[in-house]
Design a protein around this motif. Structure first.
Motif, PDB file in Angstrom:
ATOM      1  N   SER A  40      40.974  32.437  49.179  1.00  0.00           N
ATOM      2  CA  SER A  40      39.592  32.777  48.865  1.00  0.00           C
ATOM      3  C   SER A  40      39.383  32.919  47.363  1.00  0.00           C
ATOM      4  O   SER A  40      38.395  32.436  46.813  1.00  0.00           O
ATOM      5  N   TYR A  43      39.208  29.756  45.555  1.00  0.00           N
ATOM      6  CA  TYR A  43      37.913  29.147  45.786  1.00  0.00           C
ATOM      7  C   TYR A  43      36.827  29.873  44.997  1.00  0.00           C
ATOM      8  O   TYR A  43      35.875  29.272  44.484  1.00  0.00           O
ATOM      9  N   TYR A  44      36.983  31.187  44.893  1.00  0.00           N
ATOM     10  CA  TYR A  44      35.958  32.016  44.290  1.00  0.00           C
ATOM     11  C   TYR A  44      35.903  31.845  42.786  1.00  0.00           C
ATOM     12  O   TYR A  44      34.835  31.847  42.181  1.00  0.00           O
ATOM     13  N   LYS A  54      33.979  20.993  46.594  1.00  0.00           N
ATOM     14  CA  LYS A  54      33.348  21.794  47.632  1.00  0.00           C
ATOM     15  C   LYS A  54      34.187  21.877  48.892  1.00  0.00           C
ATOM     16  O   LYS A  54      34.013  22.771  49.725  1.00  0.00           O
ATOM     17  N   MET A  57      36.465  24.828  51.060  1.00  0.00           N
ATOM     18  CA  MET A  57      36.161  25.535  52.301  1.00  0.00           C
ATOM     19  C   MET A  57      37.182  25.206  53.377  1.00  0.00           C
ATOM     20  O   MET A  57      37.570  26.052  54.176  1.00  0.00           O
ATOM     21  N   TRP A  58      37.631  23.944  53.379  1.00  0.00           N
ATOM     22  CA  TRP A  58      38.569  23.513  54.416  1.00  0.00           C
ATOM     23  C   TRP A  58      39.908  24.195  54.275  1.00  0.00           C
ATOM     24  O   TRP A  58      40.625  24.375  55.272  1.00  0.00           O
ATOM     25  N   VAL A  60      40.296  27.310  53.326  1.00  0.00           N
ATOM     26  CA  VAL A  60      40.131  28.616  53.964  1.00  0.00           C
ATOM     27  C   VAL A  60      40.228  28.483  55.476  1.00  0.00           C
ATOM     28  O   VAL A  60      40.955  29.207  56.157  1.00  0.00           O
ATOM     29  N   MET A  61      39.494  27.489  55.985  1.00  0.00           N
ATOM     30  CA  MET A  61      39.483  27.302  57.426  1.00  0.00           C
ATOM     31  C   MET A  61      40.882  27.011  57.952  1.00  0.00           C
ATOM     32  O   MET A  61      41.310  27.546  58.984  1.00  0.00           O
TER      33      MET A  61
END
Lengths: 423, 423
Positions: A40, A43-44, A54, A57-58, A60-61
């Motif tokens: 996170s 990403y943050y 972008k 996100m994947w 994290v998932m």
């Protein structure tokens, strides 16, 4: 409201107990938290973010759905996810290219048909047992990625770029998962399986011993403390551990060499051993029902057989314990043949005792011995006496028979396992 | 290459057989394909797409991961997904708001800490048995959504907009799933569970009958055709169906009223019945080992007991079949008490026969009858004869005992089930 608070309190209490009982579960939770926080924050914090785009996100998932309790499961999911995504991506780009070549009108039809066919086929493949065991998750991911990519409606060159990015984020996510699950207090499925099997063996041996001593001691002590009762019920764990064993063996296959286990450790043998142990546990279950049955043999007959029964059970459980030790140390024990031989001798003796029992016990100690008369001439009184001596002669058989069955089954199992475990 | 083709061919053959064996699996696959195609095309055709926005991707994803083989499982996943997403969304927006209020520097720390704490807590909750049974998937979705939203880095008002959109797409996806899985050839977990239990009961009854007839007929026919062997092994299905029963009962809880089942049908009773059936199957397992054991009773003794054994087994299996019928029709049968009574009488008779056996059989037909002498005075010859008659007297006991155990267990189970099933 008070009841609600109480409910929440008991719930929290239970959760706390669970954590105390198995601290590794707590550690696993912290590991998940850690992995997720790292991803996170990557990403943050924008600056780092640029390269991965972008699609981060994947990552994290991936971490959320892939991180599992043991290394094998995590590896299985990671490899499945990467492979599924890759295959589906390639196929989807191909379908997309065909669709765009065939003109505006046919485009949605081709895409729709492809999605329908491939999704159905992949779903069906999940029902096939071998696929289900190894690639179930991969099939899900395949469907997911294929439909996402093929309907995304981008041009092919942009699609390739996107697929490339997404695959790289997923690989980042999976490698983070693998690293954390393997390096921070790893829980290996193989080790768990090994522990489960050996522990179950010990439980089996304990409950066998417990059964016999419970049966022959029941006259003296009615204390029945919880401890021994728990020991006695140990075989139930063996009966119920089938599903766990199978999933563990399934995950263990994915694990690299660790500890005392090589990469291609014969995990399937563990399943076979587990199955034989369950066979054995069925017998103990039957034996246990003898203990709780209403018609019990008189004590003096029990005494007559108790010695040899104790011998049989202790010899059998020694064989089981030795097998557990063999599996633990993964070395062929020299003592095992000797122990099996001793068990066989004890069983033979028990069988002989059983055969000689009706004769030797026809004169039971309390009533005066009466030689049985031919049936036709029996007076009511002597008949009654006969039934007494008969029950005396038959009832212990009723009680002891399962022991013989059990013992012979044990021998069979023991010799079979002996053949199997030469890792 | 030829071997590869052969391998692929056998694989396809197997898959085809699987489809033929259970066409509902094929139908399920087509349903998944259909749902996915509908969602994909909605997404693909731009004009419709505007309202739902880029988040339509989530609808596709929802369909892929939520669509399950039976209605209960789909509903469970749908409800969990919606609830998990909603809760996590609300929480994440809150955390995000707090983080933005506390300034640039603390923002990543607060977000990171929140992700770490909540992810750990949610992961831990998955270990708690009650949560695992009902909200396992919801917890995963909670973690996923929370970390995705809280690290997305949008402003709060935009976040709310986005959360709203995502929730609506997920609801579109889930409702499509629920509609298709409930309207197109639905497979209800409850019905499956019901079918599994009643079918297992029939199997149990068949293998009980099969065991007895196999045991007493073994002298005559060694044909052992596959059909009867399969019947005999039916109890193994009962032994192995624990996991299926549990998951079915778990899913059935989520299902609305369907067919003969109300919403709050007592699914847990099925688990209890399943457990008693397994208890019974353990006994049959023990009985089966008698059939395969080496020391068999001589035929003339078998004949002596075969009638009553057949009676006991057929009465017992009639009770089981009647119970299966009771569950099927969900009506208290008037015959059941009568059948149980009959079974009890048969068991009592068998017990009496057993008690009188050693006396009545001491003179076995082939050798001339010899009244047993007191032990001290036995000559070697008479002793040998005695052992013969003794084995004759004891061996059939060895073989028949499990029957008695089984029968008494059956009674216990039957009466217990009788009490339970008053749906």
């Amino acid at each position: 409201i008070e009841r609600l608070v109480l409910k929440v309190w008991t719930f929290l209490k239970k959760a706390w107990d669970l954590g105390v009982a198995d601290p590794r579960k707590v550690i696993h939770c912290l590991k998940v938290g850690m992995a997720l926080t790292v991803v996170s924050l990557v990403y943050y914090l924008r600056p780092l973010n640029e390269g991965v785009g972008k699609n981060a996100m994947w990552a994290v998932m991936t971490v959320v759905v892939v991180f599992e309790n043991n290394v094998g499961a995590s590896l299985y999911k990671c490899l499945n996810r990467v492979t599924g995504t890759f295959l589906a991506g390639v196929l989807a780009v191909g379908v997309h290219w065909v669709a765009t070549q065939s003109g505006e009108k046919f485009e949605p039809i081709i895409v729709g048909a492809a999605v329908f066919l491939l999704a159905s086929a992949a779903t069906f493949s999940r029902f096939i047992p071998t696929v289900k065991a190894r690639f179930d998750y991969g099939a899900v991911i395949f469907i997911l990625t294929f439909s996402l990519v093929s309907v995304s409606g981008y041009r092919v060159d942009k699609l390739i770029d996107m697929a490339h990015q997404r695959l790289s984020t997923i690989i980042i996510g999976t490698s983070l998962c693998i690293l954390i699950s393997m390096l921070v207090c790893p829980i290996w499925a193989g080790q768990e399986l090994d522990l489960l099997i050996t522990r179950n063996m010990d439980k089996l041996a304990n409950s066998l011993d417990g059964c016999i001593s419970e049966y022959f001691d029941s006259s003296e002590d009615a204390v029945d403390d919880e401890e021994s009762q728990k020991k006695l019920q140990g075989y139930r764990c063996v009966l119920n551990s089938k599903a766990t064993e199978e999933s563990m063996a399934n995950f263990a296959r994915w694990e690299p060499a660790h500890g005392r286990f090589n990469f291609r450790h014969p995990w399937k043998q563990y399943l076979k051993i587990g199955a034989s142990m369950r066979n054995c546990a069925y017998c103990i279950e039957a034996l246990n029902s003898c203990i709780n049955s209403e018609n019990q043999a008189p004590d003096y007959i029990k005494k007559h057989l108790s010695d040899i029964c104790f011998r049989v059970s202790s010899n059998s459980s020694n064989v089981i314990r030795e097998l557990a030790l063999m599996i633990k140390t993964m070395r062929k024990s020299t003592k095992i043949d000797f122990l099996v031989g001793e068990m066989n001798i004890a069983v033979q003796e028990l069988q002989n005792d059983l055969k000689s029992l009706p004769t030797s016990l026809l004169p039971p100690p309390p009533p005066p011995p009466s030689p049985p008369l031919p049936e036709a001439e029996t007076t009511p009184e002597s008949k009654q006496r006969e039934t007494i001596s008969n029950t005396a002669a038959t009832v212990p058989l009723i009680e002891v028979i399962p022991l013989v069955t059990l013992a012979s089954l044990l021998i069979e199992i023991a010799t079979r396992i002996e053949g199997i475990v030469d890792t």
